[in-house]
Design a protein around this motif. Structure first.
Motif, mmCIF file in Angstrom:
data_model
loop_
_atom_site.group_PDB
_atom_site.id
_atom_site.type_symbol
_atom_site.label_atom_id
_atom_site.label_comp_id
_atom_site.label_asym_id
_atom_site.label_seq_id
_atom_site.Cartn_x
_atom_site.Cartn_y
_atom_site.Cartn_z
ATOM 1 N N THR A 199 12.585 -7.958 -5.400
ATOM 2 C CA THR A 199 12.352 -6.636 -5.976
ATOM 3 C C THR A 199 13.568 -5.715 -5.803
ATOM 4 O O THR A 199 13.472 -4.513 -6.035
ATOM 5 C CB THR A 199 11.129 -5.965 -5.338
ATOM 6 N N TYR A 200 14.678 -6.289 -5.386
ATOM 7 C CA TYR A 200 15.892 -5.508 -5.116
ATOM 8 C C TYR A 200 16.976 -5.871 -6.121
ATOM 9 O O TYR A 200 17.116 -7.061 -6.453
ATOM 10 C CB TYR A 200 16.370 -5.816 -3.691
ATOM 11 N N PRO A 201 17.749 -4.892 -6.637
ATOM 12 C CA PRO A 201 17.688 -3.451 -6.428
ATOM 13 C C PRO A 201 16.322 -2.864 -6.803
ATOM 14 O O PRO A 201 15.583 -3.448 -7.601
ATOM 15 C CB PRO A 201 18.799 -2.916 -7.330
ATOM 16 N N MET A 202 16.002 -1.698 -6.273
ATOM 17 C CA MET A 202 14.661 -1.133 -6.368
ATOM 18 C C MET A 202 14.552 -0.076 -7.464
ATOM 19 O O MET A 202 15.487 0.685 -7.715
ATOM 20 C CB MET A 202 14.260 -0.502 -5.032
ATOM 21 N N THR A 203 13.371 -0.027 -8.092
ATOM 22 C CA THR A 203 13.073 1.062 -9.011
ATOM 23 C C THR A 203 12.701 2.302 -8.206
ATOM 24 O O THR A 203 12.424 2.223 -6.999
ATOM 25 C CB THR A 203 11.895 0.703 -9.928
ATOM 26 N N LEU A 204 12.645 3.435 -8.870
ATOM 27 C CA LEU A 204 12.280 4.670 -8.185
ATOM 28 C C LEU A 204 10.861 4.583 -7.625
ATOM 29 O O LEU A 204 10.617 5.000 -6.484
ATOM 30 C CB LEU A 204 12.398 5.854 -9.155
ATOM 31 N N ASN A 205 9.934 4.017 -8.405
ATOM 32 C CA ASN A 205 8.555 3.908 -7.927
ATOM 33 C C ASN A 205 8.455 3.005 -6.702
ATOM 34 O O ASN A 205 7.742 3.308 -5.740
ATOM 35 C CB ASN A 205 7.639 3.372 -9.036
ATOM 36 N N GLY A 206 9.173 1.887 -6.734
ATOM 37 C CA GLY A 206 9.153 0.982 -5.588
ATOM 38 C C GLY A 206 9.765 1.626 -4.364
ATOM 39 O O GLY A 206 9.268 1.470 -3.244
ATOM 40 N N LEU A 207 10.840 2.368 -4.563
ATOM 41 C CA LEU A 207 11.508 3.047 -3.457
ATOM 42 C C LEU A 207 10.608 4.130 -2.869
ATOM 43 O O LEU A 207 10.524 4.287 -1.640
ATOM 44 C CB LEU A 207 12.816 3.655 -3.956
ATOM 45 N N LEU A 208 9.916 4.862 -3.716
ATOM 46 C CA LEU A 208 9.004 5.906 -3.249
ATOM 47 C C LEU A 208 7.909 5.305 -2.373
ATOM 48 O O LEU A 208 7.585 5.833 -1.299
ATOM 49 C CB LEU A 208 8.390 6.637 -4.446
ATOM 50 N N GLY A 209 7.334 4.185 -2.823
ATOM 51 C CA GLY A 209 6.301 3.527 -2.026
ATOM 52 C C GLY A 209 6.835 3.028 -0.695
ATOM 53 O O GLY A 209 6.161 3.138 0.330
ATOM 54 N N GLY A 210 8.051 2.489 -0.695
ATOM 55 C CA GLY A 210 8.640 2.003 0.543
ATOM 56 C C GLY A 210 8.931 3.122 1.534
ATOM 57 O O GLY A 210 8.745 2.963 2.739
ATOM 58 N N CYS A 211 9.386 4.258 1.028
ATOM 59 C CA CYS A 211 9.666 5.397 1.907
ATOM 60 C C CYS A 211 8.399 5.936 2.560
ATOM 61 O O CYS A 211 8.433 6.405 3.702
ATOM 62 C CB CYS A 211 10.336 6.519 1.107
ATOM 63 N N ASN A 212 7.282 5.868 1.834
ATOM 64 C CA ASN A 212 6.031 6.456 2.310
ATOM 65 C C ASN A 212 5.084 5.453 2.961
ATOM 66 O O ASN A 212 3.899 5.746 3.145
ATOM 67 C CB ASN A 212 5.322 7.164 1.157
ATOM 68 N N GLN A 213 5.587 4.270 3.316
ATOM 69 C CA GLN A 213 4.747 3.291 4.007
ATOM 70 C C GLN A 213 4.143 3.896 5.268
ATOM 71 O O GLN A 213 4.769 4.720 5.948
ATOM 72 C CB GLN A 213 5.580 2.067 4.408
ATOM 73 N N LYS A 214 2.917 3.474 5.580
ATOM 74 C CA LYS A 214 2.254 3.960 6.787
ATOM 75 C C LYS A 214 2.550 3.077 7.997
ATOM 76 O O LYS A 214 2.278 3.463 9.127
ATOM 77 C CB LYS A 214 0.739 4.026 6.559
ATOM 78 N N THR A 215 3.083 1.892 7.758
ATOM 79 C CA THR A 215 3.408 0.975 8.847
ATOM 80 C C THR A 215 4.921 0.812 8.945
ATOM 81 O O THR A 215 5.647 0.990 7.964
ATOM 82 C CB THR A 215 2.774 -0.406 8.627
ATOM 83 N N SER A 216 5.394 0.469 10.134
ATOM 84 C CA SER A 216 6.821 0.226 10.386
ATOM 85 C C SER A 216 7.685 1.432 10.046
ATOM 86 O O SER A 216 8.842 1.284 9.632
ATOM 87 C CB SER A 216 7.312 -0.998 9.580
ATOM 88 N N ARG A 217 7.122 2.630 10.209
ATOM 89 C CA ARG A 217 7.857 3.863 9.931
ATOM 90 C C ARG A 217 7.615 4.870 11.054
ATOM 91 O O ARG A 217 6.485 5.063 11.493
ATOM 92 C CB ARG A 217 7.406 4.488 8.597
ATOM 93 N N GLU A 218 8.674 5.504 11.515
ATOM 94 C CA GLU A 218 8.567 6.558 12.521
ATOM 95 C C GLU A 218 9.675 7.574 12.278
ATOM 96 O O GLU A 218 10.849 7.271 12.467
ATOM 97 C CB GLU A 218 8.680 5.957 13.932
ATOM 98 N N PRO A 219 9.328 8.771 11.822
ATOM 99 C CA PRO A 219 7.964 9.215 11.569
ATOM 100 C C PRO A 219 7.464 8.735 10.208
ATOM 101 O O PRO A 219 8.259 8.354 9.342
ATOM 102 C CB PRO A 219 8.115 10.737 11.587
ATOM 103 N N VAL A 220 6.139 8.754 10.015
ATOM 104 C CA VAL A 220 5.560 8.497 8.703
ATOM 105 C C VAL A 220 5.856 9.710 7.827
ATOM 106 O O VAL A 220 5.730 10.855 8.267
ATOM 107 C CB VAL A 220 4.035 8.265 8.806
ATOM 108 N N MET A 221 6.305 9.465 6.605
ATOM 109 C CA MET A 221 6.623 10.555 5.680
ATOM 110 C C MET A 221 5.730 10.477 4.448
ATOM 111 O O MET A 221 5.135 9.431 4.152
ATOM 112 C CB MET A 221 8.090 10.481 5.242
ATOM 113 N N SER A 222 5.646 11.575 3.743
ATOM 114 C CA SER A 222 4.928 11.627 2.471
ATOM 115 C C SER A 222 5.835 12.354 1.480
ATOM 116 O O SER A 222 5.641 13.537 1.179
ATOM 117 C CB SER A 222 3.589 12.360 2.636
ATOM 118 N N LEU A 223 6.835 11.634 1.008
ATOM 119 C CA LEU A 223 7.839 12.226 0.137
ATOM 120 C C LEU A 223 7.354 12.281 -1.305
ATOM 121 O O LEU A 223 6.659 11.373 -1.784
ATOM 122 C CB LEU A 223 9.141 11.431 0.203
#
Length: 228
Positions: free
Chosen positions: A31-55
């Motif tokens: 899935t790489y390079p990533m689309t904007l939608n895929g990147l948005l979902g990856g940034c806002n993941q609830k797991t493996s993220r500290e801090p969790v963001m909601s961009l």
């Protein structure tokens, strides 16, 4: 290898976008390079993220613009949607192993060398903890000619057996916050996010007042439930 550009401290949103691209390039290369939608979902993941963001999409686009100016991402237009890739190693002039460690620290916050080795399994297989520590030491002792240190070994937390490491890509680490038991929060880039949140609250309050007026109800005063 030397950096292709003098890299300023990253904003927290820029660090999240950049590290997400670095992660997906290694863990889901199809899935790489990533689309904007895929990147948005990856940034806002609830797991493996500290801090969790909601961009929001606009925040990711703004971060991409900043990273593009720094020469840290590439963009291609194949297919129906633009796709984005990272150029982290070229931008910072570090080997793959160091890039992996920095990407993990950007995504997951401060970690011990043992935690980094475990979390890096899908990115890169380090032979042992000592090899992780060797690359971390190198990043901490990086010369000023190469841009200075990129990581910091944090003071040992009360009751902890091992010291954690934090990245410096967003600027100095707030050690006072850590000592008080808080999370490691970069001091750079907080003001724009606070201003954006205040503007959003003001917008929601205006909308609430309009709805109350249409229903013939009194608008709640500031500080009352539902007012903010």
């Amino acid at each position: 290898m030397t950096p292709s550009t003098a890299v300023r401290p990253l904003l927290p949103t820029e660090a999240r976008v950049l590290a997400t691209l670095m992660e997906k390039a290694r863990t889901v290369p199809d899935t790489y390079p990533m689309t904007l939608n895929g990147l948005l979902g990856g940034c806002n993941q609830k797991t493996s993220r500290e801090p969790v963001m909601s961009l929001a999409e606009a925040e990711v686009l703004e971060a991409l613009d900043g990273l593009r100016d720094l020469g840290l991402i590439s963009e291609s237009s194949g297919g129906r949607a633009a796709r984005f890739g990272h150029q982290f190693q070229k931008g910072y002039g570090v080997p793959e192993q160091s890039a992996v460690l920095l990407g993990l620290l950007m995504l997951r916050g401060p970690q011990t060398a043992g935690e980094l080795r475990l979390n890096a399994e899908r990115w890169y297989r380090f032979a042992d903890i000592s090899s992780v520590e060797a690359f971390l030491d190198e990043l901490q002792e990086r010369s000023a000619e190469k841009g200075g240190a990129l990581v910091l070994k944090l003071p040992r937390a009360p009751g902890a057996r091992e010291q954690r490491w934090a990245h410096l890509l967003c600027g100095p680490v707030d050690l006072d916050s850590l000592a008080a038991g808080g999370a490691s929060v970069p001091t750079a880039g907080l003001a724009p996010r606070v201003a954006a949140l205040e503007a959003e609250v003001a917008h929601l309050r205006t909308a609430l007042e309009r709805v109350c007026a249409e229903l013939g109800l009194p608008a709640p005063a500031a500080g009352e439930p539902g007012a903010d």
